[in-house]
Scaffold this active site. Structure first.
Site, PDB file in Angstrom:
ATOM      1  N   GLU A 265       0.864  -1.182   0.000  1.00 52.07           N
ATOM      2  CA  GLU A 265       0.000   0.000   0.000  1.00 52.07           C
ATOM      3  C   GLU A 265       0.902   1.234   0.000  1.00 52.07           C
ATOM      4  O   GLU A 265       1.592   1.509   0.977  1.00 52.07           O
ATOM      5  CB  GLU A 265      -0.931  -0.048   1.221  1.00 52.07           C
ATOM      6  CG  GLU A 265      -1.819   1.149   1.358  1.00 52.07           C
ATOM      7  CD  GLU A 265      -2.512   1.539   0.057  1.00 52.07           C
ATOM      8  OE1 GLU A 265      -3.187   0.684  -0.552  1.00 52.07           O
ATOM      9  OE2 GLU A 265      -2.363   2.705  -0.366  1.00 52.07           O
TER      10      GLU A 265
ATOM     11  N   CYS B 188       4.346  -2.427  -8.485  1.00 48.48           N
ATOM     12  CA  CYS B 188       3.016  -2.007  -8.039  1.00 48.48           C
ATOM     13  C   CYS B 188       3.114  -0.790  -7.114  1.00 48.48           C
ATOM     14  O   CYS B 188       3.456   0.293  -7.570  1.00 48.48           O
ATOM     15  CB  CYS B 188       2.281  -3.195  -7.426  1.00 48.48           C
ATOM     16  SG  CYS B 188       0.508  -3.017  -7.541  1.00 48.48           S
TER      17      CYS B 188
ATOM     18  N   HIS C 275       2.923  -7.918 -10.266  1.00 48.41           N
ATOM     19  CA  HIS C 275       3.769  -8.513  -9.212  1.00 48.41           C
ATOM     20  C   HIS C 275       4.586  -9.680  -9.755  1.00 48.41           C
ATOM     21  O   HIS C 275       4.209 -10.837  -9.539  1.00 48.41           O
ATOM     22  CB  HIS C 275       2.876  -9.049  -8.082  1.00 48.41           C
ATOM     23  CG  HIS C 275       2.288  -7.981  -7.227  1.00 48.41           C
ATOM     24  ND1 HIS C 275       2.853  -7.569  -6.042  1.00 48.41           N
ATOM     25  CD2 HIS C 275       1.181  -7.242  -7.386  1.00 48.41           C
ATOM     26  CE1 HIS C 275       2.112  -6.623  -5.509  1.00 48.41           C
ATOM     27  NE2 HIS C 275       1.088  -6.404  -6.300  1.00 48.41           N
TER      28      HIS C 275
ATOM     29  N   GLU D 112       7.119 -10.947  -8.532  1.00 49.35           N
ATOM     30  CA  GLU D 112       7.606 -11.765  -7.403  1.00 49.35           C
ATOM     31  C   GLU D 112       6.549 -12.779  -6.951  1.00 49.35           C
ATOM     32  O   GLU D 112       6.862 -13.682  -6.188  1.00 49.35           O
ATOM     33  CB  GLU D 112       8.043 -10.867  -6.238  1.00 49.35           C
ATOM     34  CG  GLU D 112       6.936 -10.275  -5.389  1.00 49.35           C
ATOM     35  CD  GLU D 112       6.246  -9.076  -6.025  1.00 49.35           C
ATOM     36  OE1 GLU D 112       6.476  -8.794  -7.216  1.00 49.35           O
ATOM     37  OE2 GLU D 112       5.441  -8.439  -5.320  1.00 49.35           O
TER      38      GLU D 112
HETATM   39  N1  GLN Z   1      -3.295   0.004  -4.764  1.00 42.65           N
HETATM   40  C1  GLN Z   1      -2.043  -0.045  -4.041  1.00 42.65           C
HETATM   41  C2  GLN Z   1      -1.524   1.352  -3.752  1.00 42.65           C
HETATM   42  O1  GLN Z   1      -2.092   2.307  -4.126  1.00 42.65           O
HETATM   43  C3  GLN Z   1      -1.011  -0.839  -4.789  1.00 42.65           C
HETATM   44  C4  GLN Z   1      -1.411  -2.293  -4.836  1.00 42.65           C
HETATM   45  C5  GLN Z   1      -0.264  -3.250  -4.850  1.00 42.65           C
HETATM   46  O2  GLN Z   1       0.903  -2.912  -4.610  1.00 42.65           O
HETATM   47  N2  GLN Z   1      -0.601  -4.482  -5.101  1.00 42.65           N
HETATM   48  O3  GLN Z   1      -0.489   1.488  -3.163  1.00 42.65           O
END
Ligand code: GLN
Length: 190
Positions: free
Chosen positions: A47, A78, A170, A172
């Protein structure tokens, strides 16, 4: 090769395992003292708003930012890509973090219908790569120095600006090590 994995929150264990499987010596980075002598850094998914806050409270934000601006090779996946981006849409006010990868990303850009999905990606140098997307951001624009290594439905999902790599998915979590291998190879050459 010494690889730091930012370990404040998110999927850092999986990143550690992949880098170790490829022969890197990995440090889970939580405090500024752990930043010395890294050859490369991986920023995991998770997040981004939480990570941005923890970067402040841990004291990592400024020293890590300086290393990244100095050219430390980095792979953000991400949320990690969001932290590297120069422009964040639908972020918290002031969330822009390191601003070292010249892309505009929209957080949670795939919306509710397609929050999480898997698809096969045609990646430059890694054909038929399993793409695992989890509340992924959408890259809406890239600067002139940014190379697009894979797209999904016309949007970039893997980009590279020199030795700065960003994936909206992702790798990983896919069981396929080819992208990390590419990144570590580029980092070693840098
Ligand atoms: N939606 C997440 C964010 O805003 C990212 C999601 C993720 O890393 N799988 O940080």
């Amino acid at each position: 090769m010494k690889v730091g994995v930012l370990a404040l929150q998110g999927a850092f264990r999986e990143q550690r395992e992949v880098c170790e499987a490829l022969g890197a010596s990995v440090t889970e980075v939580r405090v500024p003292e752990q930043l010395g002598a890294l050859d490369a850094l991986v920023i995991p998914g998770g997040e981004s708003t939480t990570m941005a806050r923890l970067l402040g409270t841990s004291g990592l934000r400024d020293p890590l930012g300086a290393l990244l601006r100095d050219g430390l090779p980095v792979f953000g996946t991400c949320a990690g890509l969001i932290l590297l981006a120069t422009t964040i849409l639908d972020g918290l006010p002031g969330q822009e973090c390191f601003g070292v990868l010249d892309v505009t990303v929209r957080r949670n850009g795939y919306g509710r219908q397609q929050e999480s999905f898997e698809t096969t990606l045609d990646v430059v140098g890694a054909p038929a790569f399993p793409g695992v997307f989890i509340r992924a951001p959408v890259v809406e624009a890239v600067g002139p120095g940014v190379e697009i290594l894979a797209e999904h439905r016309g949007d970039p999902v893997l980009v590279r600006e020199g030795v700065r790599y960003g994936a909206t998915f992702h790798p990983e979590l896919s069981g396929d090590l080819r992208l990390h291998e590419q990144f570590l190879h580029a980092a070693r050459a840098a």
